[in-house]
Design a protein around this motif. Sequence first.
Motif, short mmCIF file in Angstrom:
data_model
loop_
_atom_site.label_atom_id
_atom_site.label_comp_id
_atom_site.label_asym_id
_atom_site.label_seq_id
_atom_site.Cartn_x
_atom_site.Cartn_y
_atom_site.Cartn_z
N UNK A 120 26.45 31.27 37.12
CA UNK A 120 26.47 31.20 38.65
C UNK A 120 27.02 32.41 39.23
N UNK A 121 27.45 33.41 38.38
CA UNK A 121 28.41 34.66 38.97
C UNK A 121 27.40 35.98 39.06
N UNK A 122 28.01 36.76 39.75
CA UNK A 122 27.19 38.03 39.77
C UNK A 122 27.37 38.77 38.44
N UNK A 123 26.71 39.92 38.24
CA UNK A 123 26.97 40.74 36.99
C UNK A 123 28.34 41.39 37.15
N UNK A 124 28.71 41.91 38.18
CA UNK A 124 30.10 42.59 38.27
C UNK A 124 31.46 41.37 38.03
N UNK A 125 31.19 40.20 38.58
CA UNK A 125 31.96 39.14 38.56
C UNK A 125 32.36 38.68 37.11
N UNK A 126 31.11 38.80 36.24
CA UNK A 126 31.30 38.17 34.80
C UNK A 126 32.29 39.38 34.18
N UNK A 127 31.94 40.53 34.55
CA UNK A 127 32.86 41.58 33.69
C UNK A 127 34.34 41.58 34.25
N UNK A 128 34.57 41.05 35.60
CA UNK A 128 35.93 41.09 36.37
C UNK A 128 36.75 39.89 35.46
N UNK A 129 36.05 38.95 35.40
CA UNK A 129 36.41 37.72 34.62
C UNK A 129 37.21 37.94 33.27
N UNK A 130 36.42 38.82 32.39
CA UNK A 130 36.91 39.31 31.31
C UNK A 130 38.11 40.30 31.51
N UNK A 131 38.02 41.21 32.31
CA UNK A 131 39.27 42.07 32.47
C UNK A 131 40.31 41.20 32.95
N UNK A 132 40.28 40.28 33.84
CA UNK A 132 41.20 39.31 34.43
C UNK A 132 42.05 38.44 33.09
N UNK A 133 41.04 38.13 32.18
CA UNK A 133 41.56 37.10 31.17
C UNK A 133 42.36 38.23 30.47
N UNK A 134 41.76 39.34 30.09
CA UNK A 134 42.58 40.10 29.03
C UNK A 134 43.90 40.47 29.45
N UNK A 135 43.95 40.69 30.92
CA UNK A 135 45.48 41.19 31.44
C UNK A 135 46.26 39.96 31.47
N UNK A 136 45.91 38.75 31.36
CA UNK A 136 46.80 37.73 31.45
C UNK A 136 46.92 36.97 32.87
N UNK A 137 45.82 37.43 33.82
CA UNK A 137 46.25 37.21 35.22
C UNK A 137 45.31 35.95 35.66
N UNK A 138 44.96 35.07 34.84
CA UNK A 138 44.25 33.71 35.17
C UNK A 138 44.87 33.20 36.41
N UNK A 139 45.82 33.22 36.64
CA UNK A 139 46.49 32.48 37.81
C UNK A 139 45.94 32.98 39.10
N UNK A 140 45.68 34.28 39.27
CA UNK A 140 45.12 34.77 40.18
C UNK A 140 43.55 34.85 40.37
N UNK A 141 42.94 34.13 39.57
CA UNK A 141 41.46 34.08 39.73
C UNK A 141 40.94 33.60 40.88
N UNK A 142 41.39 32.33 41.08
CA UNK A 142 40.60 31.74 42.44
C UNK A 142 40.80 32.43 43.57
N UNK A 143 42.06 32.89 43.95
CA UNK A 143 42.26 33.63 45.45
C UNK A 143 41.91 34.97 45.34
N UNK A 144 41.87 35.59 44.02
CA UNK A 144 41.70 37.09 44.33
C UNK A 144 40.83 37.77 43.38
#
Length: 261
Positions: free
Chosen positions: A92-116
């Motif tokens: 359901x996501x774009x190509x770049x969003x898939x990679x962004x999700x991985x970077x966010x998870x690796x950085x431990x910033x999952x709380x920022x996912x929804x808003x940013x």
Amino acid sequence: MTLLAAEGLNKAFGGVVAAKDVTFALAAGEMLAIIGPNGAGKSTTFNMVGGQLRPDSGRVTLAGQDITGQPPRRVCRMGVGRTFQVAQTFLSMSVVENVQMALIAHAGRTRDMIARTAALYRPEAVALLDKVGMAADADRPIGELAYGDVKRVELAIALAAAPRLLLMDEPTAGMAPRERANLMTLTAGIAREEGIGVLFTEHDMDAVFAHADRILVLVRGEIIAQGTPEQVRADEQVKRVYLGTTGHKAALRARKAAAHG
């Protein structure tokens, strides 16, 4: 320098021995393939390294650090990335969003996912997509891509964790022959350029003999041979119990193709 070392790994399920005294090492920047017939213990060995299975005995070390039996999430944090036989992406996501999700998870910033999510790590995600030749498709829905391109995106997702070791489970499964060769050539180039060790399982002997630096052959949970593609190809036991005539011819075709670029 040894990056990954498996020492005397043993695993049984009830009375069935899936791995017996499996011992091998992998250097940084090296491509090591695990091959063997169905039921040989490839997946068991692979999963003991990745943390999905705890060995009954033996030890796994990454750059000298014991990771034996650590859960997959912790193994990932210690520098191990993974791709899967069936690509794991968010359709359901774009190509770049898939990679962004991985970077966010690796950085431990999952709380920022929804808003940013739209803003977080986009330049870094695009850089990773550029590395695998997919930057031009960054904003396309991933569900529109050909399967070979999805596998490239999955490689970018795995690289988002900045791994020292990359585990690839049947990386070319479901792909056309040209796509298989392109993906493995890309992976080998990235591995050598960045010093990432790659451990992969694969049934496609063309891919194995053309791209692996070394090969580990398992039969009924035991290593029967390991060495360079040339050494494994010449091993009489390997030819008898696994490669056979068809596999040997495939290996020769792969060698000729590699020799001609």
